[in-house]
Design a protein around this motif. Structure first.
Motif, PDB file in Angstrom:
ATOM      1  N   UNK A  30       0.870  -1.183   0.000  1.00 54.14           N
ATOM      2  CA  UNK A  30       0.000   0.000   0.000  1.00 54.14           C
ATOM      3  C   UNK A  30       0.905   1.231   0.000  1.00 54.14           C
ATOM      4  N   UNK A  31       0.522   2.264   0.687  1.00 53.71           N
ATOM      5  CA  UNK A  31       1.353   3.467   0.735  1.00 53.71           C
ATOM      6  C   UNK A  31       2.408   3.380   1.834  1.00 53.71           C
ATOM      7  N   UNK A  32       2.010   2.852   2.993  1.00 45.57           N
ATOM      8  CA  UNK A  32       2.927   2.837   4.133  1.00 45.57           C
ATOM      9  C   UNK A  32       3.199   1.454   4.700  1.00 45.57           C
ATOM     10  N   UNK A  33       2.350   0.481   4.392  1.00 47.98           N
ATOM     11  CA  UNK A  33       2.511  -0.858   4.936  1.00 47.98           C
ATOM     12  C   UNK A  33       1.425  -1.263   5.913  1.00 47.98           C
ATOM     13  N   UNK A  37       3.782  -9.051   3.527  1.00 55.80           N
ATOM     14  CA  UNK A  37       3.564  -7.607   3.470  1.00 55.80           C
ATOM     15  C   UNK A  37       4.769  -6.962   2.803  1.00 55.80           C
ATOM     16  N   UNK A  38       4.533  -6.368   1.638  1.00 52.11           N
ATOM     17  CA  UNK A  38       5.593  -5.684   0.907  1.00 52.11           C
ATOM     18  C   UNK A  38       5.826  -4.262   1.368  1.00 52.11           C
ATOM     19  N   UNK A  39       5.042  -3.803   2.345  1.00 52.23           N
ATOM     20  CA  UNK A  39       5.233  -2.457   2.881  1.00 52.23           C
ATOM     21  C   UNK A  39       4.692  -1.377   1.969  1.00 52.23           C
ATOM     22  N   UNK A  40       5.348  -0.239   2.025  1.00 48.66           N
ATOM     23  CA  UNK A  40       4.922   0.911   1.251  1.00 48.66           C
ATOM     24  C   UNK A  40       5.437   0.895  -0.167  1.00 48.66           C
TER      25      UNK A  40
END
Length: 102
Positions: free
Chosen positions: A68-71, A90-93
């Motif tokens: 997403x934008x920030x994780x 989770x790929x983070x931001x």
């Protein structure tokens, strides 16, 4: 360095391993955020709509990197995907993930 960036850096080797397994990248941001810029070949499924696409995601037969934008939203997405027995991380931001894939 922000707290989320710190955790992302600790997770970067796992993300690279997923990329080496031909993982699909799912962008869970809003349409407006997606339209402002996104990773080439990423799949756009907003977090609020993710549950409606579980079968489509399973049919990809690939591990998933959610971002997403920030994780924060991608952490929620990853939890949901794992609940449905989809291999996910989770790929983070967006900015941090772009650094890993370029």
């Amino acid at each position: 360095m922000g707290l989320l960036s710190f955790f992302f850096k600790k997770n970067s080797n796992k993300i690279k391993a997923f990329l080496n397994k031909d993982a699909a990248i799912i962008d869970v941001r809003t349409k407006r955020e997606w339209d402002e810029g996104h990773i080439t070949n990423a799949i756009h499924i907003p977090l609020d709509d993710l549950k409606n696409h579980i079968d489509d995601i399973k049919n990809l037969n690939k591990p998933i990197i959610a971002h997403c934008k920030s994780g924060v939203r991608s952490a929620r997405a990853t939890k949901l995907l794992k609940f449905y027995e989809i291999e996910a991380i989770n790929g983070g931001g967006l900015a941090d993930l772009k650094l890993l894939i370029t």
